[in-house]
Design an enzyme around this catalytic site. Structure first.
Site, short mmCIF file in Angstrom:
data_model
loop_
_atom_site.label_atom_id
_atom_site.label_comp_id
_atom_site.label_asym_id
_atom_site.label_seq_id
_atom_site.Cartn_x
_atom_site.Cartn_y
_atom_site.Cartn_z
N ALA A 264 0.85 -1.19 0.00
CA ALA A 264 0.00 0.00 0.00
C ALA A 264 0.89 1.23 0.00
O ALA A 264 2.11 1.13 0.16
CB ALA A 264 -0.88 0.02 1.23
N GLU A 300 -0.35 2.56 7.07
CA GLU A 300 -0.44 3.68 6.12
C GLU A 300 -1.08 4.90 6.81
O GLU A 300 -0.66 6.03 6.59
CB GLU A 300 -1.25 3.30 4.87
CG GLU A 300 -0.76 2.05 4.16
CD GLU A 300 0.73 2.02 3.85
OE1 GLU A 300 1.33 3.09 3.63
OE2 GLU A 300 1.32 0.91 3.84
N1 HT7 Z 1 5.86 3.80 1.65
C1 HT7 Z 1 5.46 2.74 0.79
C2 HT7 Z 1 6.65 2.15 0.16
C3 HT7 Z 1 6.74 1.99 -1.33
C4 HT7 Z 1 5.85 1.57 -2.32
C5 HT7 Z 1 4.54 1.25 -2.28
C6 HT7 Z 1 3.94 0.84 -3.45
C7 HT7 Z 1 4.62 0.70 -4.66
C8 HT7 Z 1 5.93 1.02 -4.67
C9 HT7 Z 1 6.53 1.46 -3.51
N2 HT7 Z 1 7.76 1.82 -3.28
C10 HT7 Z 1 7.88 2.13 -1.98
C11 HT7 Z 1 4.69 1.68 1.50
C12 HT7 Z 1 4.83 1.73 2.98
O1 HT7 Z 1 5.85 1.41 3.54
O2 HT7 Z 1 3.93 2.12 3.67
ZN ZN Z 2 5.52 2.39 5.36
#
Ligand code: HT7
Ligand code: ZN
Length: 876
Positions: A264, A300
């Site tokens: 997510a 999230e």
């Molecule tokens: N902060 C996000 C990390 C993330 C991601 C999510 C979806 C597709 C590609 C991505 N690259 C990095 C997810 C989280 O840690 O909450």
């Molecule tokens: Zn995260």
């Protein structure tokens, strides 16, 4: 793929004041107009050009203060836009037009299409695939977003912040405008457009503001979003109560999409989710799915403060938001469910995922100092070890001072992009403690090995605990400094009573936390009336490998009397592990396999102990995995022998516990109607653990088939199907159950993913052909990450005997798949390739096959930076 170094960090020459984006959406030709207001940063070179990031872009218009920029004043490539001769002291507006093709975007980064809707993924560097931009997390600005689209196909037009208004827009089109007042980096930008169903609710915040909550899902799936909505409201409440954090917009939205690279994404006010982590009802979701949904919705949401309001200065600081937010979601789940059971699950996960990373070729510090591809640093080290480091700060400071430090962090850094040093400083200032040595946890990679031994002196009534720490060498870090290691410790008398020392010398002990700070140290506990039994690293207070020789009798005492239930579980594992290791060795030598009675007795006693919660008892019955055993054996591993040894131990426990398991299976029924609460889930887990053991001694699949037929929820159904497929793969019952499951859920992609994953994990050499057969069927969608992870990912990560078959065909298969996936989705390819990270622990013949497969990848002509980075590091 240039290497980026932390030491090269410089602030930008230009400050971005405002962003105004207009999207004219079209599946293959979306027009993006970005109006950006900049001024030069004080004290920078007044002649410096503005250099913006791009990725696969082409420029179709450029205005400076509404006037065309002449050709000689700028240079545009697919990767950057450079503009010269910009005003020295006044703000200016740059209007950049790009045309992008969402339909052709198979990387799923930037603006893409999933299931007929438009959606975005911008972390870490996806925004530069939409428009030219200073695409780095320390550039924060308020955003206005205007979306224009065909009205019939896209009744829904969403972006970050609060809704400003919308109206018709020419023939068949309409538009909507959104404004996000909270300055944010580009990686938190989101846009969603399409036709979706919605579940709505409200939340009244601690200062009495009403927030509209909306979860968007495919039409017809609205009822399946009810649990996610409930988890969201509980998360909002918990963050107010535990951390004093209130939500800060009028609306909070979640959109579920079916094509997504990760779990997510925390975009401001508009989270985008892999639908796997939103949709649930008893028919399609297991208890594990419910727990994941709860944790990821919370994770999230918690990012709104730890990540969004306070963000990272640069991507080296990723653990600033991820480690901290994982810690917060772990605490949330511990409060919502059972704390010890949650802790056991966390430690299982840490040991099976992070420990191998930390001891292999991909090891890196929680706060790395260089990277070639940032997407490859969304690792279990940054996330889970990052969370453990935060947990240790809380352990060192105690609950009140930790809270004071967090409050100071929120106060001091709200609206800023900061570093790990800024974070640590808040805890130093709040507590008056010096955390210099402790901060090595962020900088030194590798899992420390702590060797401990105790000596009791009956005459002096002292217990001397000698401790020694060693941090192994890791890539780029040959030697290490001693770390500050907080070990929760307790001593027990022979009758299980807790022994409290009158004093401790030669080491600091605060409450039950013993501080190991030197390379070697001996703590002396005074006033100990009888030989104590030592419980060390209670609740896994520090993420280390512990070498402590304890008799089976002492471990059995801890398993029975420890007040910390995590430590009870750990003692059962410590009792069992030597049996599993010896069984693997014996299986390899062709020797008969035996199992200590002390272990079997303790295990069955725990399984039968009604004073313990069922979820704990189920965790006790789940033996270490084959991968765990391989890690503990340490090298020259034969997956077939490990599997055979473990199966033999399972059979011995099953035989000894036949009546215990039969009674559990009969008695651990759950209520009808189904409830996903933790207590009911625990009863199901214990009942299914009992069924697994019973089926181990069953010679025929009748019992498992009956369980399959009687199941009225996905937890029980998939548990029974797994037993049938894994234990009796050639039986008519298993074949009929697999077919029946497929036919019943053919229309539900998430359930078909489970069906594929169960088959991908069937032990043995024949599974590869089964997978290749499944790949030929129409339900195999190569473009869908969930599907690829279910089949190829499960095979490579969770099937040591199938993937690691002796002829090397599994590794060659993976190499072909990686090269194919890499053409479309490099991020996904690189992630699945990390399944090869422990190849050097294999016996020589398999290791040779694995190396050849990796070299086949390395030699390929057109590798993405993502895959090139992983394959090079794994082979080094
Ligand atoms: N902060 C996000 C990390 C993330 C991601 C999510 C979806 C597709 C590609 C991505 N690259 C990095 C997810 C989280 O840690 O909450
Ligand atoms: Zn995260």
């Amino acid at each position: 793929g240039q290497i980026v170094h932390l030491a090269d960090y410089r602030p930008t020459d230009f400050v971005l004041e405002r962003v105004d984006l207009t999207f004219d959406l079209h599946p293959t030709e979306t027009k993006v107009e970005a109006r950006l207001i900049f001024h030069r940063r004080e004290g920078t070179d007044p002649k410096a050009p503005l250099v913006l990031d791009g990725d696969d872009l082409s420029l179709s218009g450029l205005l400076l203060d509404q006037v065309d920029v002449p050709a000689g004043q700028f240079e545009a490539t697919a990767e950057s836009l450079t503009v010269r001769d910009l005003p020295e002291s006044t703000p200016f507006e740059l209007t950049i037009t790009t045309i992008i093709n969402p339909e052709a975007n198979t990387q799923l980064m930037g603006l893409y299409r999933s299931g007929g809707i438009y959606c975005t993924q911008c972390e870490a560097e996806g925004f530069r695939r939409i428009t030219y931009f200073p695409d780095r997390p320390d550039v924060l600005a308020p955003y206005t977003v205007n979306i224009i689209a065909d009205k019939a196909a896209n009744p829904l037009l969403l972006s970050n912040g609060n809704f400003l208004g919308g109206a018709g827009y020419g023939e068949g089109k309409h538009f909507a405008a959104w404004f996000d007042p909270h300055p944010k980096p580009s990686y938190l930008f989101a846009l969603v457009a399409g036709d979706l169903g919605v579940v709505e609710d409200t939340f009244v915040t601690m200062s009495d503001r009403e927030v509209a909550l909306k979860i968007y899902v495919e039409h017809g799936k609205e009822p399946r979003a009810a649990y996610a909505m409930d988890a969201l409201k509980r998360s909002m409440k918990w963050d107010e109560e535990r951390f004093g954090r209130e939500y800060d917009l009028d609306i909070f939205m979640i959109v579920a999409v079916s094509d997504f690279n990760m779990g997510a994404m925390e975009n401001k006010g508009l989270n985008v989710f892999n639908d796997k982590y939103v949709l649930a009802d008893p028919e399609i979701a297991t208890d594990a799915d419910y727990a994941n949904i709860e944790a990821i919705i919370a994770h999230e949401y918690f990012h709104n403060w730890t990540g969004n309001r306070i963000t990272c200065r640069d991507w080296f600081q990723l653990c600033l938001k991820e480690g901290l937010t994982v810690y917060r979601d772990h605490e949330f789940s511990a409060d919502q469910r059972s704390r010890p059971v949650k802790r056991i699950a966390e430690v299982r996960h840490l040991k099976s995922e992070q420990f191998p990373e930390d001891s292999g070729p991909l090891a890196h510090p929680v706060r790395p100092t260089k990277y070639r591809e940032i997407n490859n640093f969304y690792t279990t080290t940054v996330y889970e070890k990052g969370s453990e480091v935060t947990r240790m700060i809380a352990t060192l400071l105690g609950r009140d001072l930790f809270k004071k430090g967090m409050d100071l962090y929120f106060d001091r850094h709200d609206g800023q992009a900061v570093t790990i040093e800024d974070f640590i400083k808040c805890f130093e200032d709040a507590s008056g403690r010096d955390l210099t040595q402790f901060s090595l946890w962020y900088h030194q990679a590798g899992t420390p090995l702590v060797t401990a031994s105790g000596t009791y002196d009956a005459a002096a009534k002292t217990f001397a605990l000698s401790l020694e720490q060693m941090v192994p060498a890791t890539p780029g870090q040959a030697t290490k400094e001693p770390m500050h290691i907080p070990l929760r410790t307790a001593l027990f008398a022979a009758d299980g009573a807790l022994l409290t020392p009158t004093s401790v010398t030669d080491a600091e002990l605060t409450d039950d936390v013993l501080h190991l700070t030197a390379r070697t140290q001996t703590a002396v506990f005074h006033g100990i009336p009888s030989r104590p039994v030592l419980s060390l690293n209670r609740s896994f207070s520090t993420p280390i490998n512990l070498q402590l020789s304890q008799s089976a009798k002492d471990l059995a005492l801890i398993a029975r009397y420890e007040t910390d239930h995590f430590a009870r579980w750990q003692a059962l594992i410590d009792l069992g592990l030597p049996n599993l290791l010896q069984a693997a060795r014996d299986a390899r030598q062709g020797n008969p396999i035996t199992c200590d009675a002390a272990f079997v007795d303790a295990l069955l006693a725990a399984a039968n102990d009604e004073s313990l919660e069922p979820a704990f008892r189920a965790q006790a019955l789940a033996l270490p995995s084959e991968a765990d055993i391989a890690r503990e054996l340490g090298g020259n591993n034969d997956p077939d022998a490990i599997h055979a040894g473990r199966q033999a131990i399972l059979a011995l426990v099953a035989e000894a516990g036949r009546s215990v398991f039969a009674a559990l299976y009969d008695n651990m029924q759950t209520s009808d109607p189904f409830s996903p609460d933790a207590a009911s889930a625990g009863r199901r887990a214990l009942r299914n653990a009992a069924l697994t053991y019973l089926s181990q001694s069953d010679n025929a699949p009748a019992r498992a088939k009956a369980a399959f037929d009687a199941a009225n929820n996905m937890t029980d159904l998939s548990a029974a199907l797994t037993i049938l497929a894994h234990r009796f793969p050639e039986s008519a019952e298993a074949k009929a159950a697999l077919q029946g499951f497929h036919d019943r859920f053919a229309e539900n992609a998430l359930v078909i993913d489970k069906w594929l994953a169960i088959q991908a994990a069937i032990p043995g050499a024949a599974t590869l052909e089964r997978i290749q057969g499944l790949m030929e069927t129409p339900l195999f969608k190569r473009t869908n990450p969930n599907r690829m992870r279910a089949l190829v990912g499960t095979f490579a990560f969770a099937n040591p005997t199938g993937f690691g078959r002796a002829d090397g065909a599994g590794y060659r298969f993976l190499a072909e798949q990686i090269l194919d996936i890499d053409q479309r989705n490099p991020q996904l390819a690189a992630r699945i390739l990390t399944s090869m990270r422990s190849w050097r622990l294999l016996e020589l013949v398999r290791a040779d096959h694995a190396r050849s497969a990796l070299m086949q990848i390395e030699r390929a002509g057109s590798l993405s930076t993502d895959v090139r980075d992983i394959v090079d590091r794994i082979l080094k």
